[in-house]
Design an enzyme around this catalytic site. Sequence first.
Site, PDB file in Angstrom:
ATOM      1  N   SER A 296      47.974 -34.058  50.070  1.00 47.03           N
ATOM      2  CA  SER A 296      47.108 -33.728  49.214  1.00 47.03           C
ATOM      3  C   SER A 296      46.219 -33.496  49.889  1.00 47.03           C
ATOM      4  O   SER A 296      45.669 -32.363  50.374  1.00 47.03           O
ATOM      5  CB  SER A 296      47.201 -35.021  48.176  1.00 47.03           C
ATOM      6  OG  SER A 296      46.281 -35.249  47.582  1.00 47.03           O
ATOM      7  N   ASP A 394      54.924 -30.308  41.294  1.00 42.97           N
ATOM      8  CA  ASP A 394      53.800 -30.622  41.176  1.00 42.97           C
ATOM      9  C   ASP A 394      52.611 -29.669  40.404  1.00 42.97           C
ATOM     10  O   ASP A 394      53.345 -27.663  40.400  1.00 42.97           O
ATOM     11  CB  ASP A 394      53.724 -30.172  42.533  1.00 42.97           C
ATOM     12  CG  ASP A 394      51.933 -31.123  43.098  1.00 42.97           C
ATOM     13  OD1 ASP A 394      50.987 -31.171  41.848  1.00 42.97           O
ATOM     14  OD2 ASP A 394      51.660 -30.974  44.088  1.00 42.97           O
TER      15      ASP A 394
END
Lengths: 450, 623
Positions: A296, A394
């Site tokens: 991330s 995602d």
Amino acid sequence: MAPPADDVRGLFRQELRIQLLERRPKGKEAACFASLCFPNSISDSCRYCSVSAHDGGKQRGERQRVEGMDVPSPSSPWIWDKILEFVEFLRCPVLPVLAMLRFGCVASDLGGFILISMVVPLHTWVLISNFKLAYNMVRRPDGTFDRHLAEFLDRKVPANASPVNGVVSFDILINRASNLLARIYRPAPPNSSHPATPLAGLHHPPSPDQFPVIIFYHGGSFAHSSSNTAIYDSLCRRFVSLCGAVVISVDYRRSPEYRYPCAYDDGWEALKWASTEPWLHSGKDSKLRVFLCGDSSGGNIAHHVAVRAAESGIDVSGNILLNPMFGGNRRTDSEVRLDGKYFVTIQDRDWYWKAYLPEGADRDHPACNPFGPNGGTLKELPFTRSLVIVAGLDLVQDWQLAYVEGLKKAGKDVKLVYREQATIGFYLLPNTDHFYEVMEEIKNFVSSNL
Amino acid sequence: MFTQIRVCSAYPFVIFGFSVPLSGVPQEEKEMKRDHQDAGGGGRGDWYAVAEQEKGKASMGTDDGVDELLAALGYKVRSSDMADVAQKLEQLEMAMESSAAANDDVLFAHPAFDSVHYNPSDISAWVDNILSELNAPPPLPQQPPPPPAASLRHQFDLSPAGTEQYSIGTVDHYSPADVYELKPQSSTASLRDRKRLKVCSAFPSSSTPTDVAAQQVVVVDSQEAGIRLVHALMACAEAVQKDNLKAAGAIVKQISVLAASQGGAMRKVAGYFAEALAHRIYRPQSPRGVSCSSTHESTAFDDMLHQHFYESCPYLKFGHFTANQAILEAFAGCRRVHVVDFGMRQGLQWPALLQALALRPGGPPSFRLTGIGPPQPDNSDSLQEVGWKLAQLAETIRVDFRYRGFVATSLADLEPYLLLGAETDGRGVEDDEPEVVAVNSVFELHRLLARSGALEKVLGTILAVRPRIVTVVEQEANHNGRTFLDRFTEALHYYSTMFDSLEGSTSPPSSPEARRHGQAMSEMYLGRQIYNVVACEGAERTERHEALAQWRARMCRAGFESVPIGSNAFKQASMLLALFDGGEGFRVEENDGCLSLGWHTRPLIATSAWRAAGDPLRTSASS
């Protein structure tokens, strides 16, 4: 026991995929398929109907996936009748099945029965949903952040210099002036079970041969988690065992209290520190063999620190970016398609960028969109090779893929690992093929670029 | 943010090490993917074998059905509850989505998102708590009101010397003589004469399972001299352990030379450890162990050091504050409350609670305080003096207050009937409302481990007074390990970190001189503990600190269960730290319902709250 079908349908918003099983299970054997509903919880017996799952396990190997068989429509009463029939057949509590319906469930036609399984294993779903809930509570719409509550909710683990599975950890203040902490994980020094010696070995190289040093930047969208957060403690310990590495997990300053470029400064500080520690250098040439790694926001930091390294002449052996956080002003196809599904919304992403980027900056800022309109070029820089892991569920994936393209265009060495059925956070729990295969990729990447 | 004043920039690198929290040991995981686990099959490598090994351990460590995969990541969910938890999470999510759809701000204005959170490791209970608030019809008046900033500030002003300010402006219609019962009970005289602790030569047979895990690191500066210093201390301790006093004596001399070359915290810590080692080495040995000089002359001095420790760093304030918060929440809605304080000393903890009770919505309760303290060498009655001061404060802020002081050589001498005592002044006889009791212990329980059976006796006494809550503050370290070397090593790490935090923090209202003085006194306060851990043995070794996990095991065995301390206390404790140099190095952590305060990531003291197992959280007011 079963709730009214309307309620059930209300819960069920995900697209359904159908999997066909080749043969129809019989009797008790069929009941074991309940455990298949929860692919990560298959143990010796099904937890939901107390039936031995051994036969189910065998079945599992024989199961054949037929892709692309879409249910007529998610709201079709037909599928719901089948699901309820199935639930009744199993005599399982209905709740577990409903709970998993929410999320990317896969329904299978057993020739009269519907088998439901999930793309996201139940554990992962609980873990990430719990994060999502907590994060929603600490993020305020006005851009401020309830740091005290965030710290209260964050689960932390102390460092531990006693070996656990051959790994020890300790915390080190690498810069007293800026209070920058890092947690170091390393293979246990020999004799480390003797009470007086763990310290003695901590600053010795773990191996006379060359070994990798991984500088790890934890995720959390620049705002959450820290180097002692339990999920990252666990992941870093894995990296030690996986790669025989020393892992340095950096406790970088977080937004919104500290905006761009604080996180990069701290990440860079950690790399400079590592380059001056003699015990982290290895091999005949006594060289720092360092990989930058992060998930991330940590992946984003790894990229930007690697750019600084390339500019300053510090040699980085490789970059490992797990679901790295990038973005840009325009809305991509994946952002629209996956908004609000699989834990993440565009609104959240925008909030985090706004909290991190300089006041007034937009998402085409090079921190967010390194190859966008304001981005620089890496063509002239000796930028290191990269391994980029992208999860197909995602919503940030288009930006991640654009990043990979950007690296390629600049002539940089990059390997993309695209896991179509993976979601954010899949690397936190060893309960999917994605997990094992990606770990294997990381291991190979490190060993072949050492 | 805040400008940092760092005194010890001379040695930039410090390592903080930790012991394993026992309950959470080792981070297990259950491997589901059997097909990946052919460890013999080559190619997959060591880490699969490790996973397999972890799994083996997991199956041994029966953890009443707690899911190992999530436990490894810091969450406790019973496997059988997993699906149920998923469903509740989903409900919450939908509730949030729908309120967000209605109005962006509604979600955040909803009381559930201002609510107090408890024990977030337990996802199931945590989610239940939020769901129940979400479903609760109208927002109820918030529970214990956060003490306003003013009361926080007062907490720091209230040194005994500062209590005069409350003696002005007495209120007419209260006559102290009527309201307060300030004389120690007659029974204390007999307590005072009771036998002192017997010297017990054997170690108490109380080694808990904890000895298994903890293996700690040191605080070191990474400069060569610092590392050598720590090695020399360890080598000396090892020689002592092996009874090689000649070698130990030789090393201890080197230590003072090495220490002189160091700066800051490390030199001071090494000095205290070396001194304690020297006492141990050169003192004539007796079969009963090393004798220590902690006699009564030092009590007043101890109190003075304690006071400085209280003033110059946040540890005691944190302990008092969090314990008070837990007591305040437990007393919510009660009209007659009674606190039994196991270590009254100067009563520093109670002005803040009095103030919080005074500000309680619905008015303050009638508050009884029973303070326990050791006999004074000069037979002065400091307990009574402290009581008077508190009574004056109570009068000023109009809290109905009664006080009793008990002198007891050991807490184990206390009996339940003494603590509860009959109401001697006849007040309350006509009052049907039962008295709600809290028992508070700050740095007291570990002393009981020096005498076998004493802790069990005291925990039995606590249960017998049927407290609504028991608050315990203890050092977060295991200085009661089986071997001397274990204790020494852990203590070296612990106190190095402690001393480092003293260097790195500044107390709120301080001139540089006052600060240095306070710091020196605090170091002496900690130095006495170091001396006791290292130089003393047997019954005289009273600083038997044990870690939270060990206390948890002891409390549970004795029939207590944990009362989680919530996010409210956490937030306020965190804000309190901001008064200390911006609070940068200090961190509050929540762990299984307990709160700890640490320096950077090293927890140093912990507050926990307890009640009798099986009691409902809030019994109805009727008996």
